[in-house]
Design a protein around this motif. Structure first.
Motif, PDB file in Angstrom:
ATOM      1  N   ILE A  95       0.839  -1.208   0.000  1.00 52.23           N
ATOM      2  CA  ILE A  95       0.000   0.000   0.000  1.00 52.23           C
ATOM      3  C   ILE A  95       0.869   1.251   0.000  1.00 52.23           C
ATOM      4  N   ALA A  96       1.903   1.271   0.828  1.00 57.59           N
ATOM      5  CA  ALA A  96       2.802   2.430   0.891  1.00 57.59           C
ATOM      6  C   ALA A  96       3.511   2.640  -0.445  1.00 57.59           C
ATOM      7  N   ALA A  97       3.901   1.558  -1.116  1.00 55.07           N
ATOM      8  CA  ALA A  97       4.596   1.682  -2.395  1.00 55.07           C
ATOM      9  C   ALA A  97       3.683   2.268  -3.472  1.00 55.07           C
ATOM     10  N   THR A  98       2.442   1.818  -3.544  1.00 58.11           N
ATOM     11  CA  THR A  98       1.521   2.343  -4.544  1.00 58.11           C
ATOM     12  C   THR A  98       1.112   3.784  -4.237  1.00 58.11           C
ATOM     13  N   VAL A  99       0.989   4.129  -2.968  1.00 59.03           N
ATOM     14  CA  VAL A  99       0.688   5.522  -2.611  1.00 59.03           C
ATOM     15  C   VAL A  99       1.846   6.429  -3.023  1.00 59.03           C
ATOM     16  N   PHE A 100       3.071   5.960  -2.857  1.00 64.16           N
ATOM     17  CA  PHE A 100       4.234   6.748  -3.282  1.00 64.16           C
ATOM     18  C   PHE A 100       4.198   6.984  -4.788  1.00 64.16           C
ATOM     19  N   THR A 101       3.811   5.973  -5.562  1.00 60.65           N
ATOM     20  CA  THR A 101       3.695   6.150  -7.018  1.00 60.65           C
ATOM     21  C   THR A 101       2.629   7.176  -7.359  1.00 60.65           C
TER      22      THR A 101
ATOM     23  N   SER B  30      -3.206  13.259  -4.763  1.00 65.89           N
ATOM     24  CA  SER B  30      -2.890  12.286  -3.721  1.00 65.89           C
ATOM     25  C   SER B  30      -3.376  12.747  -2.349  1.00 65.89           C
ATOM     26  N   VAL B  31      -3.546  14.048  -2.189  1.00 64.32           N
ATOM     27  CA  VAL B  31      -4.095  14.549  -0.927  1.00 64.32           C
ATOM     28  C   VAL B  31      -5.492  13.979  -0.699  1.00 64.32           C
ATOM     29  N   PHE B  32      -6.265  13.842  -1.788  1.00 66.04           N
ATOM     30  CA  PHE B  32      -7.615  13.296  -1.656  1.00 66.04           C
ATOM     31  C   PHE B  32      -7.568  11.816  -1.265  1.00 66.04           C
ATOM     32  N   ILE B  33      -6.515  11.102  -1.672  1.00 65.46           N
ATOM     33  CA  ILE B  33      -6.379   9.706  -1.250  1.00 65.46           C
ATOM     34  C   ILE B  33      -6.235   9.629   0.259  1.00 65.46           C
ATOM     35  N   VAL B  34      -5.412  10.525   0.809  1.00 61.91           N
ATOM     36  CA  VAL B  34      -5.218  10.534   2.258  1.00 61.91           C
ATOM     37  C   VAL B  34      -6.535  10.854   2.967  1.00 61.91           C
ATOM     38  N   LEU B  35      -7.332  11.754   2.376  1.00 60.05           N
ATOM     39  CA  LEU B  35      -8.606  12.117   2.996  1.00 60.05           C
ATOM     40  C   LEU B  35      -9.650  11.016   2.862  1.00 60.05           C
ATOM     41  N   LEU B  36      -9.622  10.295   1.739  1.00 57.88           N
ATOM     42  CA  LEU B  36     -10.622   9.259   1.506  1.00 57.88           C
ATOM     43  C   LEU B  36     -10.231   7.912   2.092  1.00 57.88           C
ATOM     44  N   PHE B  37      -8.974   7.745   2.418  1.00 58.12           N
ATOM     45  CA  PHE B  37      -8.522   6.461   2.944  1.00 58.12           C
ATOM     46  C   PHE B  37      -9.266   6.058   4.223  1.00 58.12           C
ATOM     47  N   PRO B  38      -9.452   6.963   5.191  1.00 56.25           N
ATOM     48  CA  PRO B  38     -10.220   6.555   6.387  1.00 56.25           C
ATOM     49  C   PRO B  38     -11.652   6.150   6.056  1.00 56.25           C
ATOM     50  N   ILE B  39     -12.249   6.785   5.025  1.00 58.08           N
ATOM     51  CA  ILE B  39     -13.629   6.438   4.676  1.00 58.08           C
ATOM     52  C   ILE B  39     -13.703   5.025   4.126  1.00 58.08           C
ATOM     53  N   VAL B  40     -12.693   4.632   3.336  1.00 57.70           N
ATOM     54  CA  VAL B  40     -12.688   3.286   2.762  1.00 57.70           C
ATOM     55  C   VAL B  40     -12.403   2.240   3.831  1.00 57.70           C
ATOM     56  N   ILE B  41     -11.531   2.573   4.781  1.00 54.60           N
ATOM     57  CA  ILE B  41     -11.145   1.614   5.820  1.00 54.60           C
ATOM     58  C   ILE B  41     -12.190   1.531   6.925  1.00 54.60           C
ATOM     59  N   TRP B  42     -13.024   2.560   7.054  1.00 53.82           N
ATOM     60  CA  TRP B  42     -13.987   2.592   8.159  1.00 53.82           C
ATOM     61  C   TRP B  42     -14.842   1.339   8.256  1.00 53.82           C
ATOM     62  N   PRO B  43     -15.461   0.851   7.165  1.00 51.56           N
ATOM     63  CA  PRO B  43     -16.298  -0.348   7.319  1.00 51.56           C
ATOM     64  C   PRO B  43     -15.519  -1.567   7.779  1.00 51.56           C
TER      65      PRO B  43
ATOM     66  N   THR C 293      -3.734   4.328  -8.194  1.00 51.56           N
ATOM     67  CA  THR C 293      -4.850   4.285  -7.254  1.00 51.56           C
ATOM     68  C   THR C 293      -5.596   2.966  -7.353  1.00 51.56           C
ATOM     69  N   SER C 294      -5.765   2.467  -8.576  1.00 47.53           N
ATOM     70  CA  SER C 294      -6.437   1.174  -8.747  1.00 47.53           C
ATOM     71  C   SER C 294      -5.614   0.042  -8.150  1.00 47.53           C
ATOM     72  N   MET C 295      -4.295   0.150  -8.267  1.00 46.95           N
ATOM     73  CA  MET C 295      -3.425  -0.890  -7.701  1.00 46.95           C
ATOM     74  C   MET C 295      -3.438  -0.861  -6.176  1.00 46.95           C
ATOM     75  N   ILE C 296      -3.791   0.278  -5.593  1.00 42.11           N
ATOM     76  CA  ILE C 296      -3.841   0.361  -4.137  1.00 42.11           C
ATOM     77  C   ILE C 296      -4.919  -0.562  -3.588  1.00 42.11           C
ATOM     78  N   TYR C 297      -6.011  -0.704  -4.344  1.00 45.70           N
ATOM     79  CA  TYR C 297      -7.165  -1.425  -3.811  1.00 45.70           C
ATOM     80  C   TYR C 297      -6.877  -2.898  -3.572  1.00 45.70           C
ATOM     81  N   ARG C 298      -6.042  -3.502  -4.406  1.00 46.78           N
ATOM     82  CA  ARG C 298      -5.775  -4.934  -4.243  1.00 46.78           C
ATOM     83  C   ARG C 298      -5.147  -5.256  -2.892  1.00 46.78           C
TER      84      ARG C 298
END
Length: 337
Positions: A159-165, A174-187, A299-304
């Motif tokens: 996850i850290a490697a794909t976020v760096f890319t 990428s700032v929006f990824i950081v903001l949306l990451f808690p929303i995706v992990i929440w469930p 971003t798509s690779m992050i999901y896996r």
């Protein structure tokens, strides 16, 4: 007075012209002169013939050095593949060995601890429940060690490697990824506690089912004497159906967690595409089409790895329920020697 080349030279010239753009341009300009009203100059014609009759590299004229390099590359690929297969074997073996070793030692420790308990401890406990804890719960604990060593360590690194890319492609998006990451992990985190509670209830129900079966088997002579086979069968079915109900409740919790996460991540990808396209059309943030494609791909690779991490986290919570039941036995005070 130029010698007209043979037909074979013209065939070779076609192969040359498809490989050398400069020669194509030279021949094109010369032919324009030839078919124009003015006759071409002698030096121009000579230059055209030199281009047409230039030597080409035939199949049998390939440099031996190139063949050597091809062999080296092929050998390198095979060596890398062999090392990859070997290290995968070692990695898988060590993970499984560590998990199995921990579980075997835990089972031995619990058995030794139970044998030191006073008789009143066994009067208060169901033998079927103890048997279930030593078998089913210990096996469930195996997932805790296996998941921790294989999934919960590897996936965050990916996850850290794909976020760096993604950050390298567009740090603004990428700032929006950081903001949306808690929303995706929440469930995942929200359903984790439910999974643990329902898994514990499932293990308790499985212990009761084992207790019912052991009572019927140990008292088989009484069952036969009173012809209570039908009653015992119905009692076991009732307890078994209760285990089914609780286990399906656990399955629903795990499936709901993944479904919500899939939906939120897909919505996030759609939002990134819309925002990136808007910025690209209006030429904002120095965003190019290549960077947008790279960002969306990263971003798509992050999901896996996130999905694998979520699945491992759910199994981890399930196995923690089994581990908690085992630690209850270890916390019981043994009979003083």
């Amino acid at each position: 007075d130029c010698e007209i080349p043979a037909a074979g030279d013209f065939k070779r010239a076609v192969r040359v012209l498809t490989e050398d753009e400069k020669r194509i341009e030279t021949l094109h300009d010369a032919l324009d002169r030839i078919f124009s009203d003015a006759p071409p100059p002698r030096d121009e014609m000579r230059r055209v013939l030199e281009v047409v009759t230039a030597p080409t590299i035939e199949a049998d004229e390939v440099s031996p050095d190139r063949i050597v390099w091809l062999k080296k590359i092929a050998i390198l690929i095979m060596v890398v593949a062999a090392f990859g297969a070997f290290f995968y074997y070692v990695n898988e073996y060590l993970y499984k060995w560590l998990a199995t070793k921990v579980v075997v030692d835990l089972r031995a420790e619990i058995m030794s601890h139970l044998l030191r308990q006073p008789l009143k401890f066994f009067h208060r406990r169901k033998m079927g429940d103890l048997h279930s804890r030593l078998t089913n719960d210990v096996q469930g604990t195996f997932q805790t060690v296996n998941i921790f060593t294989s999934e919960l360590i590897n996936e965050p690194i990916q996850i850290a490697a794909t976020v760096f890319t993604a950050v390298m492609a567009s740090w603004q998006l990428s700032v929006f990824i950081v903001l949306l990451f808690p929303i995706v992990i929440w469930p995942v985190l929200r359903m984790g506690s439910r999974i643990k509670k329902r898994a514990r209830a499932g293990y308790e129900s499985l212990g009761d089912t084992t207790e019912t079966m052991m009572q019927s088997m140990s008292g088989i002579r009484i069952v036969k004497a009173f012809q209570a086979e039908t009653a015992e069968t119905e009692r076991f079915k009732t307890q078994n159906n209760e285990y089914l109900r609780r286990n399906l409740s656990l399955v629903r919790a795990k499936a709901l967690s993944r479904s919500i996460m899939d939906f939120l991540f897909s919505a996030a990808i759609g939002g990134f595409l819309f925002a990136g396209g808007y910025l690209l059309v209006h030429d904002m943030w120095d965003l190019t089409a290549g960077r947008l494609v790279t960002f969306v791909a990263a971003t798509s690779m992050i999901y896996r790895p996130i999905r694998r991490f979520a699945h491992a986290y759910g199994n981890y919570q399930e196995s923690l329920a089994a581990a908690g039941r085992l630690f209850e036995l270890l916390d019981a005070e043994p009979e003083p020697a």
